[in-house]
Design a protein around this motif. Structure first.
Motif, PDB file in Angstrom:
ATOM      1  N   ASN A  35       0.823  -1.202   0.000  1.00 39.24           N
ATOM      2  CA  ASN A  35       0.000   0.000   0.000  1.00 39.24           C
ATOM      3  C   ASN A  35       0.862   1.258   0.000  1.00 39.24           C
ATOM      4  O   ASN A  35       1.763   1.385   0.833  1.00 39.24           O
ATOM      5  CB  ASN A  35      -0.925   0.024   1.212  1.00 39.24           C
ATOM      6  CG  ASN A  35      -2.035  -1.009   1.120  1.00 39.24           C
ATOM      7  OD1 ASN A  35      -2.352  -1.513   0.041  1.00 39.24           O
ATOM      8  ND2 ASN A  35      -2.638  -1.335   2.258  1.00 39.24           N
ATOM      9  N   PRO A  36       0.601   2.194  -0.905  1.00 36.94           N
ATOM     10  CA  PRO A  36       1.358   3.456  -0.896  1.00 36.94           C
ATOM     11  C   PRO A  36       1.094   4.250   0.379  1.00 36.94           C
ATOM     12  O   PRO A  36      -0.020   4.248   0.915  1.00 36.94           O
ATOM     13  CB  PRO A  36       0.832   4.192  -2.135  1.00 36.94           C
ATOM     14  CG  PRO A  36       0.267   3.118  -3.010  1.00 36.94           C
ATOM     15  CD  PRO A  36      -0.290   2.093  -2.080  1.00 36.94           C
ATOM     16  N   LYS A  37       2.129   4.904   0.855  1.00 38.30           N
ATOM     17  CA  LYS A  37       2.037   5.737   2.061  1.00 38.30           C
ATOM     18  C   LYS A  37       2.576   7.124   1.726  1.00 38.30           C
ATOM     19  O   LYS A  37       3.662   7.259   1.175  1.00 38.30           O
ATOM     20  CB  LYS A  37       2.818   5.116   3.208  1.00 38.30           C
ATOM     21  CG  LYS A  37       2.245   3.781   3.646  1.00 38.30           C
ATOM     22  CD  LYS A  37       3.118   3.080   4.666  1.00 38.30           C
ATOM     23  CE  LYS A  37       2.536   1.709   5.018  1.00 38.30           C
ATOM     24  NZ  LYS A  37       3.389   0.955   5.955  1.00 38.30           N
ATOM     25  N   PHE A  38       1.816   8.127   2.083  1.00 34.72           N
ATOM     26  CA  PHE A  38       2.145   9.512   1.764  1.00 34.72           C
ATOM     27  C   PHE A  38       2.434  10.261   3.067  1.00 34.72           C
ATOM     28  O   PHE A  38       1.619  10.257   3.993  1.00 34.72           O
ATOM     29  CB  PHE A  38       0.997  10.171   1.006  1.00 34.72           C
ATOM     30  CG  PHE A  38       0.462   9.328  -0.122  1.00 34.72           C
ATOM     31  CD1 PHE A  38       1.294   8.914  -1.150  1.00 34.72           C
ATOM     32  CD2 PHE A  38      -0.868   8.929  -0.136  1.00 34.72           C
ATOM     33  CE1 PHE A  38       0.820   8.121  -2.185  1.00 34.72           C
ATOM     34  CE2 PHE A  38      -1.362   8.148  -1.167  1.00 34.72           C
ATOM     35  CZ  PHE A  38      -0.523   7.731  -2.190  1.00 34.72           C
ATOM     36  N   GLU A  39       3.587  10.891   3.128  1.00 34.07           N
ATOM     37  CA  GLU A  39       4.016  11.607   4.327  1.00 34.07           C
ATOM     38  C   GLU A  39       3.806  13.105   4.151  1.00 34.07           C
ATOM     39  O   GLU A  39       4.360  13.717   3.234  1.00 34.07           O
ATOM     40  CB  GLU A  39       5.497  11.327   4.612  1.00 34.07           C
ATOM     41  CG  GLU A  39       5.777   9.883   4.956  1.00 34.07           C
ATOM     42  CD  GLU A  39       7.259   9.612   5.122  1.00 34.07           C
ATOM     43  OE1 GLU A  39       7.598   8.536   5.628  1.00 34.07           O
ATOM     44  OE2 GLU A  39       8.078  10.481   4.755  1.00 34.07           O
ATOM     45  N   LEU A  40       2.989  13.668   5.029  1.00 31.14           N
ATOM     46  CA  LEU A  40       2.798  15.117   5.083  1.00 31.14           C
ATOM     47  C   LEU A  40       3.743  15.655   6.147  1.00 31.14           C
ATOM     48  O   LEU A  40       3.602  15.344   7.331  1.00 31.14           O
ATOM     49  CB  LEU A  40       1.348  15.456   5.424  1.00 31.14           C
ATOM     50  CG  LEU A  40       0.273  14.908   4.470  1.00 31.14           C
ATOM     51  CD1 LEU A  40      -1.113  15.294   4.949  1.00 31.14           C
ATOM     52  CD2 LEU A  40       0.509  15.395   3.060  1.00 31.14           C
ATOM     53  N   ILE A  41       4.705  16.446   5.712  1.00 32.47           N
ATOM     54  CA  ILE A  41       5.757  16.937   6.605  1.00 32.47           C
ATOM     55  C   ILE A  41       5.512  18.427   6.859  1.00 32.47           C
ATOM     56  O   ILE A  41       5.509  19.226   5.912  1.00 32.47           O
ATOM     57  CB  ILE A  41       7.142  16.716   5.979  1.00 32.47           C
ATOM     58  CG1 ILE A  41       7.321  15.242   5.623  1.00 32.47           C
ATOM     59  CG2 ILE A  41       8.247  17.171   6.923  1.00 32.47           C
ATOM     60  CD1 ILE A  41       8.533  14.955   4.774  1.00 32.47           C
ATOM     61  N   ALA A  42       5.296  18.765   8.105  1.00 39.92           N
ATOM     62  CA  ALA A  42       4.989  20.149   8.483  1.00 39.92           C
ATOM     63  C   ALA A  42       6.105  20.708   9.352  1.00 39.92           C
ATOM     64  O   ALA A  42       6.496  20.088  10.341  1.00 39.92           O
ATOM     65  CB  ALA A  42       3.662  20.225   9.222  1.00 39.92           C
ATOM     66  N   LYS A  43       6.603  21.867   8.987  1.00 36.70           N
ATOM     67  CA  LYS A  43       7.659  22.532   9.750  1.00 36.70           C
ATOM     68  C   LYS A  43       7.149  23.874  10.260  1.00 36.70           C
ATOM     69  O   LYS A  43       6.625  24.687   9.492  1.00 36.70           O
ATOM     70  CB  LYS A  43       8.899  22.748   8.879  1.00 36.70           C
ATOM     71  CG  LYS A  43      10.035  23.431   9.617  1.00 36.70           C
ATOM     72  CD  LYS A  43      11.259  23.583   8.732  1.00 36.70           C
ATOM     73  CE  LYS A  43      12.398  24.250   9.477  1.00 36.70           C
ATOM     74  NZ  LYS A  43      13.609  24.402   8.631  1.00 36.70           N
TER      75      LYS A  43
END
Length: 267
Positions: free
Chosen positions: A157-165
């Motif tokens: 399953n594809p996994k998408f990372e939302l990276i917030a700084k």
């Protein structure tokens, strides 16, 4: 012999003795000069003219003590190869495990989402209640990036990372709920029709408020189960997404759209 002792001549004998003394001195000086010339010439002849200048034995150089320290083991350059190189877009690497599931009600498919720690500088975002006194993150303080692996094997399953700084000097909270931080998948080279979207009839449509500490980075992971979705809980197309290249984009309020691409490998 008598003439030698008693000079004979018109001049007094003292003059002749003086002349003889001067002549004797000249002879002695001439003999000394000849002896000096002979000895100096002989000394030069004793030198080895066959040797060029500077051909004598070289002075030996004693090497210093060998260094007992270790050799340089780090590679040059500014890139750390220990970072996850299989991810595309964004910075930092988050854990690829999601725990809180959301579902497409019309299709019965699950799209898990969660927040995970990141080895590339991000950390796990702590969920806070809606009534938290922590202020909302402003668009000027929050920087959002998107990252995913470049290739997924069959059944993965594809996994998408939302990276917030958070670039500000105070902590704030951001909403990573499926209808706020919207993740959308389309097929590359197609007509840009959506294959799946996190906002299409999710099972848990509420807000997911995560604290972003001052100057820190957090990672929120969204997992796609490869099933298709349809807006407003309509019946989606049958079957799962097939092999090919796909585009994924993430959009949060006040933030520019973030995009990346990935490939679903063939069986």
């Amino acid at each position: 012999m008598g003439s030698l002792r008693n000079p004979i001549g018109p001049l007094p004998s003292s003059i002749y003795w003086r002349r003889r003394a001067v002549a004797a001195m000249l002879i002695v000086l001439l003999a000394l000069l000849i002896a000096w010339v002979v000895t100096s010439g002989g000394g030069k002849g004793n030198m080895d003219d066959s040797r060029p200048n500077g051909s004598g034995p070289a002075h030996s150089i004693t090497p210093g003590p060998a260094s007992s320290g270790p050799a340089i083991s780090q590679q040059p350059g500014g890139r750390d190869d220990s970072d996850d190189s299989g991810a595309g877009g964004g910075s930092g690497s988050g854990a690829d495990a999601g725990s809180d599931g959301t579902a497409d009600g019309g299709s019965g498919t699950d799209a898990g989402s969660g927040s995970g720690s990141a080895s590339g500088g991000g950390s796990e975002g702590q969920q806070v209640p809606a009534g938290s006194s922590i202020p909302d993150c402003t668009s000027s303080a929050l920087q959002l990036t998107l990252r995913t692996k470049l290739n997924y094997s069959p059944g993965e399953n594809p996994k998408f990372e939302l990276i917030a700084k958070n670039t500000s000097s105070s902590a704030c909270k951001a909403d990573f709920g499926p209808k706020s931080a919207v993740v959308t998948v389309t097929e590359a080279g197609g007509d840009d029709d959506e294959v799946w979207s996190s906002k299409d009839c999710p099972r848990n449509a509420g807000s997911v408020l995560l604290e972003v500490p001052a100057g820190a980075t957090i990672v929120h992971t969204v997992e796609w189960d490869r099933k298709k979705s349809a807006p407003k809980c309509a019946t989606p197309p049958a079957g799962a997404a097939g092999a090919g290249t796909y585009l994924v984009e993430a959009k949060a309020p006040g933030e520019p759209v973030q995009r990346a691409s990935f490939v679903l490998a063939k069986d």
